[in-house]
Design a protein around this motif. Structure first.
Motif, PDB file in Angstrom:
ATOM      1  N   GLN A   1       0.731  -1.165  -0.082  1.00 25.83           N
ATOM      2  CA  GLN A   1       0.166  -0.028  -0.001  1.00 25.83           C
ATOM      3  C   GLN A   1       0.747   1.470  -0.102  1.00 25.83           C
ATOM      4  N   ALA A   2       2.041   1.103   0.004  1.00 24.45           N
ATOM      5  CA  ALA A   2       2.861   2.460   0.211  1.00 24.45           C
ATOM      6  C   ALA A   2       3.453   2.768  -1.323  1.00 24.45           C
ATOM      7  N   GLN A   3       3.140   1.597  -2.282  1.00 22.00           N
ATOM      8  CA  GLN A   3       3.563   1.577  -3.676  1.00 22.00           C
ATOM      9  C   GLN A   3       2.485   1.496  -4.439  1.00 22.00           C
TER      10      GLN A   3
ATOM     11  N   ASP B   1       3.530   1.006 -10.449  1.00 25.48           N
ATOM     12  CA  ASP B   1       3.405  -0.036  -9.447  1.00 25.48           C
ATOM     13  C   ASP B   1       2.214  -1.021  -9.773  1.00 25.48           C
ATOM     14  N   LEU B   2       1.148  -0.253 -10.248  1.00 23.03           N
ATOM     15  CA  LEU B   2      -0.026  -1.191 -10.406  1.00 23.03           C
ATOM     16  C   LEU B   2       0.274  -2.198 -11.665  1.00 23.03           C
ATOM     17  N   VAL B   3       1.003  -1.460 -12.526  1.00 26.62           N
ATOM     18  CA  VAL B   3       1.388  -2.432 -13.903  1.00 26.62           C
ATOM     19  C   VAL B   3       2.263  -3.674 -13.481  1.00 26.62           C
ATOM     20  N   ARG B   4       3.177  -3.307 -12.707  1.00 21.99           N
ATOM     21  CA  ARG B   4       4.112  -4.336 -12.073  1.00 21.99           C
ATOM     22  C   ARG B   4       3.399  -5.349 -11.239  1.00 21.99           C
ATOM     23  N   TYR B   5       2.251  -5.022 -10.483  1.00 23.23           N
ATOM     24  CA  TYR B   5       1.317  -5.962 -10.026  1.00 23.23           C
ATOM     25  C   TYR B   5       0.880  -6.634 -10.920  1.00 23.23           C
TER      26      TYR B   5
ATOM     27  N   LEU C   1       1.111 -11.043 -11.282  1.00 21.12           N
ATOM     28  CA  LEU C   1      -0.239 -11.598 -11.025  1.00 21.12           C
ATOM     29  C   LEU C   1      -0.630 -12.539 -12.585  1.00 21.12           C
ATOM     30  N   CYS C   2       0.246 -12.315 -13.564  1.00 22.30           N
ATOM     31  CA  CYS C   2       0.210 -12.869 -14.884  1.00 22.30           C
ATOM     32  C   CYS C   2      -1.290 -12.402 -15.539  1.00 22.30           C
TER      33      CYS C   2
END
Length: 182
Positions: free
Chosen positions: A102-104, A109-113, A117-118
């Motif tokens: 939640q600090a990122q 960052d959302l794209v990295r997540y 998550l594939c």
């Protein structure tokens, strides 16, 4: 004429539109209005699995978005990212990722997540840039306001607002009591 809306009651019933864990015939339905940048919501995420473990099939957990953008500027876009993941059947995975990081919560960052998550990243990016999940997040916010939500997290147990007690350990006690009374 009196209002049909009772104070401190959930105004939008839980339905197929909601993100739910657990059976629709569980004795207890716990609804949380939360914000992915809220530290109190992060603390709540630590107790929800304990409640689920204790009550097993007797509880259904529902999460609804209530980003408080004035306090948490990245929370709204994080809620949209959770919905973009939901369109690829990965809401709960993204939900967990967002709270754990939640600090990122910047767009990069959302794209990295999404990659972690594939998810189909092209679809994720298209949905994020088109704001196609904005209406869903707004519907959650509106239903929260109509249900007297003013802070996060706010919980409803079987449609009744859990007190404004910030001590999350009281939540388990209230949920167990509701389960016994059913």
């Amino acid at each position: 004429m009196a209002s049909s809306r009772e104070p401190n009651c959930l105004t939008l019933p839980v339905s197929d539109r909601d993100h739910c864990q657990g059976s629709s015939i569980a004795k207890v339905t716990l609804v949380e209005y939360g914000d992915y940048q809220c530290p109190h919501c992060w603390a709540a995420q630590q107790i929800i699995p304990l409640i689920q473990q204790q009550l097993g099939e007797q509880i259904r957990f529902v999460f609804r978005h209530f980003p408080r953008s004035s306090l948490h500027p990245e929370a709204y876009h994080a809620a949209e990212a959770a919905e973009a993941a939901a369109s690829q059947s990965k809401f709960w995975e993204m939900h967990s990722y967002l709270f754990h990081h939640q600090a990122q919560l910047a767009d990069s960052d959302l794209v990295r997540y999404a990659i972690a998550l594939c998810l189909n990243v092209d679809q994720f990016l298209a949905e994020m840039t088109s704001d196609c999940h904005m209406a869903r997040v707004q519907e959650d916010i509106k239903s929260g306001i109509q249900s007297s939500v003013i802070k996060t997290p706010t919980f409803f147990i079987n449609g009744i607002k859990h007190g404004d007690d910030d001590r999350l350990e009281t939540l388990l006690e209230a949920v167990v009591k509701a389960e016994r009374n059913c």
